[in-house]
Write an enzyme that holds these catalytic residues in place. Structure first.
Site, PDB file in Angstrom:
ATOM      1  N   HIS A 119      -0.869   3.074 -13.740  1.00 54.90           N
ATOM      2  CA  HIS A 119      -0.354   3.394 -12.406  1.00 54.90           C
ATOM      3  C   HIS A 119       0.450   4.682 -12.482  1.00 54.90           C
ATOM      4  CE1 HIS A 119       0.969   2.491  -8.308  1.00 54.90           C
ATOM      5  NE2 HIS A 119       2.130   3.013  -8.681  1.00 54.90           N
ATOM      6  N   ARG A 205      10.008   0.567   4.499  1.00 57.24           N
ATOM      7  CA  ARG A 205      10.709   1.592   3.704  1.00 57.24           C
ATOM      8  C   ARG A 205      10.239   2.985   4.094  1.00 57.24           C
ATOM      9  NH1 ARG A 205       8.998   0.374  -1.891  1.00 57.24           N
ATOM     10  NH2 ARG A 205      10.266   2.161  -2.474  1.00 57.24           N
ATOM     11  N   LYS A 224       2.590  -5.568  -7.380  1.00 54.64           N
ATOM     12  CA  LYS A 224       1.145  -5.406  -7.180  1.00 54.64           C
ATOM     13  C   LYS A 224       0.411  -5.480  -8.511  1.00 54.64           C
ATOM     14  CE  LYS A 224       1.739  -1.446  -5.083  1.00 54.64           C
ATOM     15  NZ  LYS A 224       2.519  -0.731  -4.128  1.00 54.64           N
TER      16      LYS A 224
HETATM   17  N1  URA Z   1       4.315   3.593  -5.251  1.00 53.23           N
HETATM   18  C1  URA Z   1       4.404   2.282  -4.895  1.00 53.23           C
HETATM   19  O1  URA Z   1       3.447   1.522  -5.024  1.00 53.23           O
HETATM   20  N2  URA Z   1       5.566   1.835  -4.398  1.00 53.23           N
HETATM   21  C2  URA Z   1       6.647   2.627  -4.267  1.00 53.23           C
HETATM   22  O2  URA Z   1       7.673   2.141  -3.827  1.00 53.23           O
HETATM   23  C3  URA Z   1       6.550   3.992  -4.633  1.00 53.23           C
HETATM   24  C4  URA Z   1       5.364   4.443  -5.137  1.00 53.23           C
END
Ligand code: URA
Length: 471
Positions: A119, A205, A224
């Site tokens: 990621h 957010r 996730k």
């Molecule tokens: N990527 C994400 O999945 N969440 C965040 O809060 C920031 C970047």
């Protein structure tokens, strides 16, 4: 939702359709609030005043949010309180696990081997996932990858994949599991039942100026990723003007938080801190970036993009236990580029997801913008600055990204750099080419793209790509 034997899931906390299928294991019933538990306003006030929330209280808030008992405005206030006051590692871990358990946790136990994902926290021109996943799969490590869309000035893997004609990034969890089992990889978006609390909280957010918070980013990313059923994770924490974390100190704090919470959640996890002081590679914009990622698979990738892919990939092979050392892992990845095994793996993934796999050997099949406008240097010298934030914003303004979550992106528009940091440039040479639908659309971008370049008489050597690693 259809289920297969192999597609078992662990316990949705929220009422998802999966809860009624045989593939979903029942979860312990949601904990009831005891008579003396604090109310939502009291919990928000405690965090606002710098206090600490217990695991049960965090669970109460996240479950209440998903169930509709905690209103969006209360969750937004809590997000701001967390943004301002932070969270302890224990609170961040509890938030991550509650958000993970707000939906399904994919069971990939039917897939042989150690499952490893990667990621990135987001950058400009960061198309690494597209070439990295097939290369790692070609070396024998399964990669179940749930990715995101473009966010602010940063691009998203899903938007880039969708530039491939026919490619679908959505599929039921059962099919995701089947595809990973059969061809080693699936590249999909967050489904409605994977970490729904994150999906909803992220939307709040995004519009309440609470994105750049270490505990909130940690919980968002890891909830996730942990829901994917992985064994290990390699993180690319981008640092610099084109990243969410602008300083090395802030990026290190985020990397340490991600690694700490990942480890507490019993996953093997490594975070690399990599520079985002110029775009990665040359291309910015969806189809343009997909093409450049395919160039990596075909052995023609730009040096910094290839290096980033090899650094992250080598760690994935080590964590996936198909290589003992970094040197051995890099050799395997380089061999997969040379032999075309990575390109063939990408073809399989594209075909499995409904896309035109011919783009891998014939990238000209990718959609292209009808017009290209060149931006030329007005002085000679050396490129000492290429502002990735400005270029990312210029690409968004062209239509390559979104300013509202519900907008569609244009796959063909974008920017291709002619020069990188440290390059010599002659007066009149091409600094960048803007790919547009119409020449008039280029007008606004020209000044912005040109202004993103700094040219000076004295050459400054570009800094290293990898700035640090947290294991
Ligand atoms: N990527 C994400 O999945 N969440 C965040 O809060 C920031 C970047």
């Amino acid at each position: 939702m259809p289920t297969t034997k192999s597609a078992a899931t662990k316990t949705p906390a929220a009422k998802t359709p999966a809860a009624t299928t045989p593939a979903a294991k029942p979860k312990s019933p949601p904990k009831k609030k005891s008579a003396n538990s604090a109310t939502t306003p009291e919990l928000i006030a405690r965090k606002r005043d710098g206090g600490v929330l217990t695991n049960d209280e965090i669970g109460q808030l996240v479950r209440g949010f998903v169930a509709g008992d905690v209103a969006d405005y209360q969750m937004s206030a809590l997000a701001m309180a967390i943004f301002l006051r932070g969270m302890t590692p224990a609170e961040t871990t509890a938030l991550t696990l509650e958000m993970r358990d707000s939906g399904r946790v994919v069971d990939l136990s039917s897939v042989k081997g150690s499952k490893v994902d990667k990621h990135s926290t987001g950058g400009v021109g960061d198309k690494v996932s597209l070439c990295l996943a097939p290369l790692v799969v070609a070396c024998g490590v399964p990669v179940p990858m749930v990715s995101g869309r473009g966010l602010g000035h940063t691009g998203g893997t899903l938007d880039k994949l969708e530039a491939i004609p026919g490619f679908s990034v959505s599929m039921p969890v059962e099919q995701f599991v089947k595809q990973v089992r059969e061809i080693g990889c699936a590249l999909i978006g967050q489904t409605a039942d994977i970490a729904p609390a994150d999906k909803r909280l992220y939307a709040l957010r995004d519009v309440t100026a609470t994105v750049e918070s270490v505990p909130l980013i940690t919980a968002s990313i890891l909830s996730k990723k942990l829901a994917e059923g992985i064994d290990a994770l390699v993180l690319d924490v981008k640092v610099g003007r084109g990243a969410f974390m602008k300083t090395l100190a802030d990026a290190r704090t985020l990397a340490e938080s991600l690694v700490r919470v990942g480890t507490l959640s019993k996953k093997k996890i490594t975070a690399f801190l990599t520079s985002m002081d110029e775009p990665l590679g040359f291309a910015i914009g969806n189809a343009l970036e997909t093409r450049e990622a395919i160039d990596v698979l075909n052995g023609r990738g730009p040096a910094d993009l290839v290096e980033c892919t090899l650094v992250l990939g080598a760690e994935m092979l080590r964590l996936g236990r198909v290589a003992k050392t970094d040197a051995e892992a890099r050799k395997k990845l380089e061999a997969a580029i040379k032999s075309g095994a990575g390109a063939r793996a990408f073809e399989k993934i594209v075909r499995a997801q409904g896309g035109d796999a011919r783009v891998v050997s014939e990238p000209d099949r990718l959609p292209r913008a009808p017009h290209r406008v060149e931006i030329r240097a007005n002085a000679k010298g050396y490129v000492t600055g290429i502002d990735p934030l400005e270029l990312g914003l210029a690409a968004v303004a062209l239509g390559a990204g979104r300013t509202r979550a519900d907008q569609a992106v244009d796959p063909v528009v974008g920017i291709v750099l002619g020069k990188k940091l440290g390059d010599a440039v002659a007066k009149g040479e091409v600094l960048a080419t803007v790919h547009v639908r119409s020449r008039s659309a280029a007008a606004g971008a020209i000044a912005r793209v040109g202004g993103a370049f700094t040219i000076a008489a004295k050459r400054v050597a570009p800094g290293p790509l990898v700035l640090d690693v947290v294991r």
